[in-house]
Design an enzyme around this catalytic site. Structure first.
Site, PDB file in Angstrom:
ATOM      1  CD  GLN A 143      -5.775  -3.337  -6.953  1.00 38.67           C
ATOM      2  OE1 GLN A 143      -5.854  -4.356  -6.270  1.00 38.67           O
ATOM      3  NE2 GLN A 143      -6.855  -2.721  -7.392  1.00 38.67           N
ATOM      4  CB  SER A 144      -1.425  -2.639  -0.566  1.00 40.29           C
ATOM      5  OG  SER A 144      -0.905  -3.380   0.532  1.00 40.29           O
ATOM      6  CG  ASN A 145      -1.552  -8.633  -2.820  1.00 42.73           C
ATOM      7  OD1 ASN A 145      -2.655  -8.736  -3.338  1.00 42.73           O
ATOM      8  ND2 ASN A 145      -0.423  -8.697  -3.521  1.00 42.73           N
TER       9      ASN A 145
END
Ligand SMILES: *Cc1c(COP(=O)(O)O)cnc(C)c1O
Length: 336
Positions: free
Chosen positions: A83-85
């Site tokens: 879930q890397s921004n």
């Protein structure tokens, strides 16, 4: 005349920068938050730097993608958690500039169905997603370089951005952000304080802290930066942030006056991306008291940390670094 000279970031560096973010971001005070946090806290709304690419990473990408353009890259490779921004923001910026995003994400197959949050946006943008194990991810820099070589051999020039966009060039985004705050304080002296006692934010890969450390005192925003670690530990980040800051200093024509750095690792919660029940309750309380929506991986833990510090600075500038897609991927944890 206003005190414009100290805030003149571009008098200090000749680094190229693209205009990707919506700047300046608002600088707001929420009286109801002061009571919850237990000190005076102003929020720099870097969750509002953009649309789908919003958050702190787009400030770093203004410099990193300028270099990618200068290198005439057709492919941009970066990495992060599932879930890397940062990976999502890079994918948006890459598409905007006509480049193919390639994301090396730490996780396991099969991917969660249906796609949510950042992964949903990655898919929407047609990013090439490579899932790697934690062991493989530990060698991310070597693996991304190898991947870039493969693309280049096939005739597509590739540019590699490290985890979180956290190298010296990316950190310039937060040196510039401190100049931006200075200009805001100077422009609205009746609404805004003259300066702060500390700048506080979530720390995940160190780039934001490095930039703030170089810019906060230089531009008389605050003498101290408090980096709330959401992973690893204090020793790790002290070293990491110093290394990135040394790298960033190369881009300046003169040495910058550095702020004091304090890394706090007491409020990470149970694990990276896992908030405690108390942290979830705090995020809920902040949303209801002030209409400020924090994320459970970064900004929520950082403001929770400030609220629970025994020795809070009197007047704080909290960087809301974004992360909304990460919250929206956590419906199970937040449904009551
Ligand atoms: C990446 C990120 C951070 C941490 O910034 P670093 O520069 O990686 O330390 C904080 N908040 C959010 C929402 C992020 O995505």
């Amino acid at each position: 005349m206003q005190q414009t000279e100290p805030a003149d970031f571009f008098a200090l560096t000749s680094a190229a920068r693209l205009s990707l973010a919506h700047l300046p971001t608002p600088l707001e005070h929420y009286p109801a938050l002061d009571a919850l946090v237990g000190t005076e806290v102003w929020i720099k709304r870097d969750d509002a730097t953009a649309g789908a690419e919003a958050g702190n990473k787009i400030r770093k990408l203004e410099f990193l993608m300028a270099e990618a353009v200068a290198h005439r890259a057709e492919v941009v490779i970066t990495c992060g958690g599932l879930q890397s921004n940062h990976a999502r923001a890079t994918a948006v910026a890459a598409r905007r500039l006509g480049m193919q995003p390639v994301l090396m994400l730490r996780g396991s197959l099969p991917l969660p169905e249906p796609r949510e949050g950042n992964l949903l946006l990655d898919e929407l943008l047609g990013a090439e997603v490579l899932i790697v194990t934690p062991e493989q991810y530990a060698e991310r820099d070597r693996r991304m370089r190898a991947l870039a070589n493969e693309y280049t051999e096939r005739g597509r020039r590739a540019y590699v951005i490290p985890e979180g966009g956290s190298n010296g060039l990316g950190a310039l985004g937060y040196v510039a952000a401190m100049a931006e705050v200075r200009a805001q304080l100077d422009a609205e002296p009746t609404r805004l304080p003259r300066a702060f006692d500390a700048v506080i934010h979530a720390c995940g890969s160190g780039g934001t802290a490095s930039g703030v450390m170089l810019g906060a005192a230089q531009f008389a925003v605050a003498p101290q930066v408090i980096a709330m670690a959401v992973c690893d530990d204090r020793r790790y980040f002290e070293e990491r942030i110093a290394t990135i800051a040394t790298d960033a200093a190369r881009y300046f024509k003169q040495p910058l006056t550095r702020a004091t750095l304090r890394v706090i690792d007491d409020f990470k919660g149970p694990a990276y991306a896992v908030p405690s029940a108390e942290q979830v309750a705090f995020i809920r309380a902040v949303a209801r008291a002030a209409g400020v929506v924090l994320d459970p991986v970064y900004s929520g833990k950082a403001l929770f940390g400030l609220a629970n510090m025994p020795d809070k600075p009197a007047r704080c500038l909290f960087l809301h670094t974004g992360g909304l897609p990460g919250l929206l991927a956590e419906s199970r944890r937040f449904s009551s």
